[in-house]
Design an enzyme around this catalytic site. Structure first.
Site, PDB file in Angstrom:
ATOM      1  N   SER A  35      49.093  40.526  45.815  1.00  0.00           N
ATOM      2  CA  SER A  35      47.727  41.454  45.849  1.00  0.00           C
ATOM      3  C   SER A  35      47.513  41.534  47.323  1.00  0.00           C
ATOM      4  O   SER A  35      48.036  41.649  48.322  1.00  0.00           O
ATOM      5  CB  SER A  35      46.780  41.330  44.808  1.00  0.00           C
ATOM      6  OG  SER A  35      45.947  42.365  44.651  1.00  0.00           O
ATOM      7  N   ASP A  57      50.925  49.949  38.039  1.00  0.00           N
ATOM      8  CA  ASP A  57      50.187  49.153  39.198  1.00  0.00           C
ATOM      9  C   ASP A  57      49.970  50.452  40.019  1.00  0.00           C
ATOM     10  O   ASP A  57      50.815  51.033  40.699  1.00  0.00           O
ATOM     11  CB  ASP A  57      50.897  48.210  39.825  1.00  0.00           C
ATOM     12  CG  ASP A  57      50.086  47.344  41.012  1.00  0.00           C
ATOM     13  OD1 ASP A  57      48.969  47.941  41.056  1.00  0.00           O
ATOM     14  OD2 ASP A  57      50.842  46.738  41.569  1.00  0.00           O
ATOM     15  N   HIS A  72      49.899  45.088  37.649  1.00  0.00           N
ATOM     16  CA  HIS A  72      49.465  44.278  38.810  1.00  0.00           C
ATOM     17  C   HIS A  72      48.685  42.949  38.126  1.00  0.00           C
ATOM     18  O   HIS A  72      48.173  43.151  36.968  1.00  0.00           O
ATOM     19  CB  HIS A  72      48.208  44.859  39.139  1.00  0.00           C
ATOM     20  CG  HIS A  72      47.864  44.410  40.417  1.00  0.00           C
ATOM     21  ND1 HIS A  72      48.317  44.603  41.729  1.00  0.00           N
ATOM     22  CD2 HIS A  72      46.587  43.606  40.939  1.00  0.00           C
ATOM     23  CE1 HIS A  72      47.743  44.200  42.845  1.00  0.00           C
ATOM     24  NE2 HIS A  72      46.680  43.332  42.320  1.00  0.00           N
TER      25      HIS A  72
END
Length: 322
Positions: free
Chosen positions: A157, A253, A283
């Site tokens: 991320s 995501d 995610h």
């Protein structure tokens, strides 16, 4: 594309919904950190990778890091790891299961970096901390049992953003020779280009549009930064001469299409890329590998991530498990 995420991940989403906890984007940053603390922290990870905390020199400060060493003779390749959390949340503890897995399965030293967080320290503080930590590791790999000729960067991320930014900065500044960049569902473009995945996955899949805006407001304190390649690596004028990459993207995501854009940019520049796309995952799934959130999907993604790093840094796939 499937209609909904994999069953084990959907069960996690249902459990989060049932908690009826406040959304972190409705809170201050300290309140949100308190809310998230422990959600992905590990209570029972495989302890086969030895770990020790220390600091390394940063830009006018000492940066806390946690060093994981595999249970095997070295020297080993070194992976400098940057945690996710939107540049606002996240701790060394929150990625402990990931880092232990990488140290053991990829047979490498992992140096996990506690870079400064926003809003107290907006862009580019996290990038400069990440670069300084990587620079120190490359120059002092022997101090952590590592091989200075095999130093990689990795992250998930926001941490994937930092791994990409460090790769760019190392090239631009004639810095450390980064052997590989491994990015799990990274955020890579702050220019607001209207990626379809932003709208398709705006709600219901853990990372939501409101949360992304909250992270954005905390980390990016001026519009003038948005096209800076160290904030938006997709926007770099050139992606030539960057390290080979592993890029993980997930179908459900909002950041999916940013990852795809980065893969396309690297391939167009002639950079070797291993792209792992998981259509039915969300995610953050690689963090869902330990109590209280443990999924088979997360373990499979993390195992493949480790296998790709092992092959990139050792030149061989994982050894068969007995």
């Amino acid at each position: 594309m499937p209609d909904e995420p994999a069953a084990d991940v959907q069960a996690v989403l249902d459990a989060i919904e049932a908690m009826d906890a406040p959304d972190y984007h409705e809170l201050t940053a300290p309140e949100a950190r308190d809310l998230r603390r422990g959600f992905f922290d590990d209570d029972g990870a495989d302890a086969s990778a030895d770990a020790a905390d220390r600091t390394v020199p940063g830009p006018g400060l000492e940066i806390p890091v946690r060093v994981y060493r595999p249970d095997a003779d070295g020297p080993h390749p070194v992976v400098v790891y940057f945690h996710g959390g939107g540049f606002v949340l996240g701790t060394l503890d929150s990625r402990d299961p990931i880092c232990r897995t990488l140290a053991t399965d990829a047979e490498c030293v992992v140096v996990s970096v506690a870079y400064r967080l926003a809003p107290e320290h907006p862009f580019p503080a996290a990038v400069e901390d990440a670069y300084a930590a990587t620079e120190w590791v490359a120059a002092n790999a022997g101090a952590v049992g590592g091989d200075p000729d095999r130093v990689a960067v990795a992250g998930d991320s926001a941490g994937g953003n930092l791994a990409a930014a460090v790769s760019l900065a190392a090239r631009d500044r004639d810095g450390p020779d980064v052997a590989h960049q491994a990015l799990a569902y990274p955020v890579l473009d702050y220019r607001e280009d209207g990626y379809p995945s932003h709208e398709e996955n705006a709600t219901g899949y853990f990372l939501e549009a409101a949360g992304m805006a909250w992270f954005d407001d905390h980390y990016v304190d001026s519009w003038v930064h948005r096209a800076n390649p160290y904030l938006s690596p997709v926007a770099a004028a050139s992606h030539a001469d960057l390290p080979p990459a592993t890029v993980v993207t997930c179908g459900f995501d909002p950041l999916r299409d940013e990852g795809l854009a980065y893969v396309d940019a690297l391939e167009a520049a002639g950079v070797p890329v291993t792209h792992r796309h998981y259509e039915d995952l969300i995610h953050g799934v690689a963090s869902m590998v330990a109590d209280p959130v443990d999924t088979r999907s997360g373990r499979e993604v993390l195992a493949q991530f480790a296998a790709d790093l092992r092959e990139a840094l050792h030149g061989r796939p994982p050894e068969p498990q007995r």
